[in-house]
Scaffold this motif. Sequence first.
Motif, short mmCIF file in Angstrom:
data_model
loop_
_atom_site.label_atom_id
_atom_site.label_comp_id
_atom_site.label_asym_id
_atom_site.label_seq_id
_atom_site.Cartn_x
_atom_site.Cartn_y
_atom_site.Cartn_z
N TRP A 115 10.70 -32.76 24.54
CA TRP A 115 9.43 -34.12 25.10
C TRP A 115 9.78 -33.40 26.50
N VAL A 119 6.89 -30.95 26.82
CA VAL A 119 5.83 -31.87 27.00
C VAL A 119 5.27 -32.12 27.93
N ALA A 120 6.42 -33.00 28.50
CA ALA A 120 5.72 -34.01 30.24
C ALA A 120 5.64 -32.88 31.05
N SER A 165 1.66 -30.89 29.89
CA SER A 165 1.40 -31.82 30.82
C SER A 165 0.79 -32.56 31.79
N GLY A 213 0.42 -38.67 30.10
CA GLY A 213 1.14 -37.89 29.01
C GLY A 213 2.80 -37.95 29.13
N ALA A 248 5.64 -38.70 27.04
CA ALA A 248 6.48 -37.71 26.79
C ALA A 248 7.69 -38.03 27.64
N TYR A 249 8.41 -38.17 28.76
CA TYR A 249 9.83 -39.45 29.18
C TYR A 249 10.30 -40.37 28.43
N THR A 288 11.86 -39.06 25.11
CA THR A 288 13.57 -38.64 25.01
C THR A 288 14.64 -39.27 24.63
N ALA A 342 11.16 -30.31 31.92
CA ALA A 342 9.63 -30.48 32.51
C ALA A 342 9.30 -30.61 33.92
N GLN A 399 11.38 -42.70 33.64
CA GLN A 399 12.38 -42.01 33.15
C GLN A 399 13.52 -42.94 32.72
#
Length: 313
Positions: free
Chosen positions: A63, A66-67, A70, A159, A163-164, A167, A179, A254
Amino acid sequence: MLTVVLGLSGALVYGFADFLGGLASRRLRAVTVAAVAAAVGIVPLLLGLVVVGGDFTWTGTLWGAVAGASGGVGVLLLYRALAIGPMSVLSPLTAVFAAVVPVLVAVLRGTALSGLAIAALVVAVVAVVLVAAVRDSSGARVTARGLVTAAVAGCGFGGIVLAYDLTPSDSGVAPLVVARVLQAVLLGAAAVGTALAGRPGGAGDPATSADAAGAAVPPGPVVRPAGPVRWPARLLLTVVACGVLDALANVFIQAGLHSSDDPVTLPVVSVLNALYPIGTVVLAGVVLRERLTAVQWAGIVLAFVASVGLALA
């Protein structure tokens, strides 16, 4: 209450970073500033990893990647959108999508929002539009291509929050490091490609003014030397501060997402995060003596009202 404080803190710090990025983009290509700032942001996150620790689990790493992807795609698409359309329309549109997408995902997951929370979220989205509204004298026209590009860029920023949120809560800053590294690689590749294209402005340069790096930074003269780029100390410090603040903002976001097990936390943090233009326009007023418009003042007031509502919801 802690969630709201962390969400707002992240938004303000994001705004400060955008302001500094906007100033630096008056001397350098915006994509170059973004790439260097992203690379600089790795350093404080690594220090945080040493001080507070972190666990590179498969889930957290996934993730985090992904972050980073994104965010990198979102930045590049935002630059592209602002290069082909009016900032006064596309910048607020991007911020709205960044706020709304995580909210829709949370609702689809089954998150139940109280009446007060719904009202506060709506007010906050309106505040985002008003605060992000800036003067645009470029004469650029709104096109379907520009609208779609800005909307997808906003989805990219949304996104990051999604994503965060996924996690592990005990992973610490490890996903943020992943990230940031990936985002630095993506933006670095884009910066190198732009430099090799050798075309300042137009298709070879994904941003043509300070407005791309700091969406609410008042327009200013863009001075880019034709020869090799020189990095005076003041410009270098500006970019470094931009990178550090941007990394810190990610930490706040986060932390806000993991500050509570309440499913409402995701939509609250996502909408508050989209209020980042407040930090940008406030710092522009303090540093550049730029006056906020009545519309932006109205947005700031509504943002305060929405924050109080979210804290009470």
